[in-house]
Design an enzyme around this catalytic site. Structure first.
Site, PDB file in Angstrom:
ATOM      1  N   ASP A   1      55.539  23.197 -14.871  1.00  0.00           N
ATOM      2  CA  ASP A   1      56.442  22.043 -14.864  1.00  0.00           C
ATOM      3  C   ASP A   1      56.936  21.692 -13.466  1.00  0.00           C
ATOM      4  OD1 ASP A   1      57.943  24.276 -14.470  1.00  0.00           O
ATOM      5  OD2 ASP A   1      59.569  23.724 -15.820  1.00  0.00           O
TER       6      ASP A   1
ATOM      7  N   ASP B   1      59.637  29.961 -11.807  1.00  0.00           N
ATOM      8  CA  ASP B   1      60.231  30.589 -12.992  1.00  0.00           C
ATOM      9  C   ASP B   1      60.123  32.109 -12.911  1.00  0.00           C
ATOM     10  OD1 ASP B   1      57.512  31.054 -13.723  1.00  0.00           O
ATOM     11  OD2 ASP B   1      57.437  28.984 -14.470  1.00  0.00           O
TER      12      ASP B   1
ATOM     13  N   ASP C   1      73.207  36.659  -8.542  1.00  0.00           N
ATOM     14  CA  ASP C   1      74.151  35.767  -7.883  1.00  0.00           C
ATOM     15  C   ASP C   1      75.364  35.612  -8.796  1.00  0.00           C
ATOM     16  OD1 ASP C   1      75.128  33.714  -6.113  1.00  0.00           O
ATOM     17  OD2 ASP C   1      73.037  33.371  -5.571  1.00  0.00           O
TER      18      ASP C   1
ATOM     19  N   ASP D   1      79.273  34.404  -4.674  1.00  0.00           N
ATOM     20  CA  ASP D   1      79.367  33.039  -4.159  1.00  0.00           C
ATOM     21  C   ASP D   1      80.800  32.686  -3.744  1.00  0.00           C
ATOM     22  OD1 ASP D   1      77.662  30.468  -4.149  1.00  0.00           O
ATOM     23  OD2 ASP D   1      79.436  29.794  -5.214  1.00  0.00           O
TER      24      ASP D   1
ATOM     25  N   GLU E   1      79.678  36.063  -0.123  1.00  0.00           N
ATOM     26  CA  GLU E   1      79.510  34.879   0.713  1.00  0.00           C
ATOM     27  C   GLU E   1      80.927  34.407   1.007  1.00  0.00           C
ATOM     28  OE1 GLU E   1      77.754  30.350   0.764  1.00  0.00           O
ATOM     29  OE2 GLU E   1      78.983  31.100  -0.854  1.00  0.00           O
TER      30      GLU E   1
ATOM     31  N   HIS F   1      69.329  29.683   1.200  1.00  0.00           N
ATOM     32  CA  HIS F   1      69.074  28.393   0.553  1.00  0.00           C
ATOM     33  C   HIS F   1      70.059  27.310   0.981  1.00  0.00           C
ATOM     34  CE1 HIS F   1      72.240  30.320  -1.603  1.00  0.00           C
ATOM     35  NE2 HIS F   1      72.549  29.155  -2.177  1.00  0.00           N
TER      36      HIS F   1
HETATM   37  C1  NOJ Z   1      77.474  28.492  -2.041  1.00  0.00           C
HETATM   38  C2  NOJ Z   1      76.068  28.411  -2.538  1.00  0.00           C
HETATM   39  O1  NOJ Z   1      75.257  29.208  -1.725  1.00  0.00           O
HETATM   40  C3  NOJ Z   1      75.686  26.952  -2.525  1.00  0.00           C
HETATM   41  O2  NOJ Z   1      74.323  26.753  -2.712  1.00  0.00           O
HETATM   42  C4  NOJ Z   1      76.520  26.249  -3.551  1.00  0.00           C
HETATM   43  O3  NOJ Z   1      76.291  24.868  -3.468  1.00  0.00           O
HETATM   44  C5  NOJ Z   1      78.010  26.495  -3.348  1.00  0.00           C
HETATM   45  N1  NOJ Z   1      78.317  27.868  -2.996  1.00  0.00           N
HETATM   46  C6  NOJ Z   1      78.773  26.184  -4.581  1.00  0.00           C
HETATM   47  O4  NOJ Z   1      78.506  27.162  -5.558  1.00  0.00           O
END
Ligand code: NOJ
Length: 566
Positions: A27, A31, A100, A205, A258, A327
């Site tokens: 698709d 995955d 994550d 995050d 993060e 990313h």
């Molecule tokens: C950090 C993440 O790495 C990012 O990709 C995301 O947009 C924001 N936090 C909100 O979750």
């Protein structure tokens, strides 16, 4: 600790590998079965841990960072059975997986939020709902003046209940309320669920902004106004300690936070082992040395600035999470490497390969746990977008809208977005030179970089001079060296183009023997001499250099050298 002498490989699932074995075969989205089919490549690289970006159920307003069910899998990626299979297949290869953990906000399609729209529901207090203010002209205004991370509003009005809810990111990402103990209990359950399934930890995050102490107006600021009310608050530390003591400490796992806009003093608290909060964290300012306040405005790169910032973190923290890409960033070879000067659309320039290796040498000779983002190990470059319509990233579109509002001309807007968009790192992994770079047999969800015939995994796999082979050699070397992993970091010298530092550690109990490595990196197109005062540091054995040329004591353009001094 197993996560110290190890390498983490980050997978951004939708761009990793599509397969035919899901509910949605071929698709154009990567995955979980696709990931399983590539575990051997990760193992061969020498990584021992995988960080999996979100695979949970999500409407994908922010590519999975908006979760509508933490305990289920997005059907685009597969099923829970696929996920269990991934844990098992990874374990079979002695690969650990960290998940994550996105708990600052949920999706607005999460059951908790849907229920919280009802003011009488016990879920109301899971989120931050407030009435608006009425201005002097009698118009309704949001509860405060905060601005968001995606360059937009932070309050959304809900007609149904007549109140606003807070969202620091997209309006489809409502913030959770960490003053409510029930929310913390829910998070504990999520942690236990995944640890019991086989996860070995979490990448957390935006974990330093989850606790909102007050909702007062913020000080005027060009970016993210209001942060002083929620960044690194006492309440935030307390939540992390509770999660650690009550859940994480009962498992053999680690966390990496993060931590947005984090400063060293906060970072020291967050990573102080005796406080039991995080094991390590991602700081950002090493990647901002060539950017202005607003991340997308460029400024001149200087190697001495980079060394100064890196030295602050290397010396300031006991243990660093090392990364040059993820990313949310752009490709490092297009950022700090030779590709940043390359104006040809997509075609890698003369020093593409060498500078990708030089940057590998940089990351892999620092103290801490290195994180390698998918595609970094083959030197993938920024995407050659031509129009905003080719960009998917919600942040880039938010920025475009904001800049338009301020009257910034289209060409300038595009120039900045093209260079800074997170989509640069989100284009599919270039596995081989077949159609769609071997990523999918369908239509890829995001464009594939046109240089995939030149830059791809298959062509590098058996080439001893490739970027990939360089990563493999360095990772193997690092694993065998106490000094490269744990040694002290000693900055020696830097100017605009060159950086020199050492790694040192004592290797016997009487402290009479030590292992010392010296590193020199050239961030320019010019051949440069090692300054006379430091030439003696390079009299040892050359272990590896990015150019692969005979080492004559000078640094070729974009070269990096690693010398062992004893
Ligand atoms: C950090 C993440 O790495 C990012 O990709 C995301 O947009 C924001 N936090 C909100 O979750």
């Amino acid at each position: 600790m197993w996560w110290k002498n190890n390498i983490v490989y980050q997978i951004y699932p939708r761009s990793f590998q599509d397969s035919a074995e899901t509910e949605f075969p071929n698709d154009g989205f990567g995955d979980i079965p696709g990931i399983i089919s590539r575990l051997d490549e990760i193992k061969e690289l020498g990584a021992g841990i995988i960080w999996l970006s979100p695979v949970y159920k999500s409407p994908d307003a922010d590519n999975g960072y908006d979760i509508s069910d933490y305990l289920d899998i997005n059907p685009k990626f597969g099923t829970m059975a696929d996920m269990e299979n991934l844990f098992a297949e990874a374990k079979r290869r002695d690969l650990k997986i960290i998940m994550d953990l996105v708990i600052n906000h949920t999706s607005d399609e999460h059951e908790w939020f849907k229920k919280s729209r009802d003011p009488k529901s016990p879920y109301r207090d899971y989120y931050i709902w407030r009435p608006g203010k009425i201005d002097e002209r009698g118009r309704r205004q949001p509860p405060n003046n905060w601005t968001g991370f995606f360059a937009g509003e932070t309050w959304e009005y809900d007609e149904h209940s007549g109140e606003y809810y807070l969202h620091l990111f997209d309006k489809k990402q409502p913030d959770l309320n960490y003053k409510n103990p029930s929310v913390i209990e829910e998070v504990k359950n999520i942690l236990r669920f995944w640890l019991d399934k086989g996860a070995s930890g979490f990448r957390c995050d935006v974990i330093n902004i989850i606790y909102k102490t007050s909702l007062e107006d913020g000080k005027k600021s060009l970016t993210v106004q209001g942060m002083e009310h929620y960044k690194s608050q006492e309440g935030n530390h307390a939540v992390l300690q509770e999660l650690r003591r009550m859940v994480l400490d009962k498992y053999d796992c680690f966390t990496v936070g993060e931590t947005v806009f984090v400063e060293l003093e906060d970072a020291k608290l967050l990573c102080d082992e005796s406080r039991r909060e995080l094991n390590m964290l991602f700081f950002f300012d090493h990647l901002e040395v060539d950017r202005r306040v607003a991340r997308f405005i460029p400024k001149k790169f200087r190697a001495n600035k980079l060394l100064e910032v890196m030295t602050k973190w290397q010396k300031g923290l006991d243990w660093c999470a090392l990364y040059l890409e993820n990313h949310d960033q752009t490709r490092i070879v297009s950022h700090f490497g030779a590709e940043r000067n390359n104006k040809s659309r997509g075609r890698p320039g003369q020093y593409w390969q060498r500078s990708a290796k030089m940057l590998a040498l940089f990351e892999l000779t620092l103290r801490g746990t290195p994180f390698v983002f998918q595609g970094q190990e083959i030197g993938m470059t920024n995407f050659d977008f031509t129009r905003i319509e080719e960009v998917n990233d919600v942040e880039s579109h938010g920025l475009n809208k904001l800049m338009k509002k301020f009257g910034i001309p289209k060409t300038l807007r595009w120039k900045w977005i093209k260079a800074s968009s997170r989509d640069n790192n989100r284009t599919p992994v270039q596995w081989d030179d077949s159609e769609n770079a071997g990523f999918t047999k369908g239509k890829p969800w995001l464009g594939i970089n046109s240089n995939y015939k030149k830059i791809n995994y298959a062509s590098q796999k058996n080439d001893p001079n490739s970027v990939l082979s360089f990563y493999k050699k360095l990772i193997a070397l690092r694993k065998e060296s106490r000094s490269l992993v744990h040694g002290d970091f000693v900055p020696i010298h830097a100017d605009n183009r060159i950086m020199i530092y050492q790694r040192k550690c004592v290797t016997n109990s009487t402290r009479t023997e030590s292992e010392v490595y010296t590193v020199a990196l050239n961030f320019s197109n010019r051949k440069l001499k090692i300054p006379k005062n430091f030439a003696y540091l390079f009299s040892g054995t050359l272990i590896i250099n990015a150019s692969g040329e005979q080492w004559d004591g000078s640094l070729l353009p974009w070269d990096g050298v690693l010398v062992k001094n004893n």
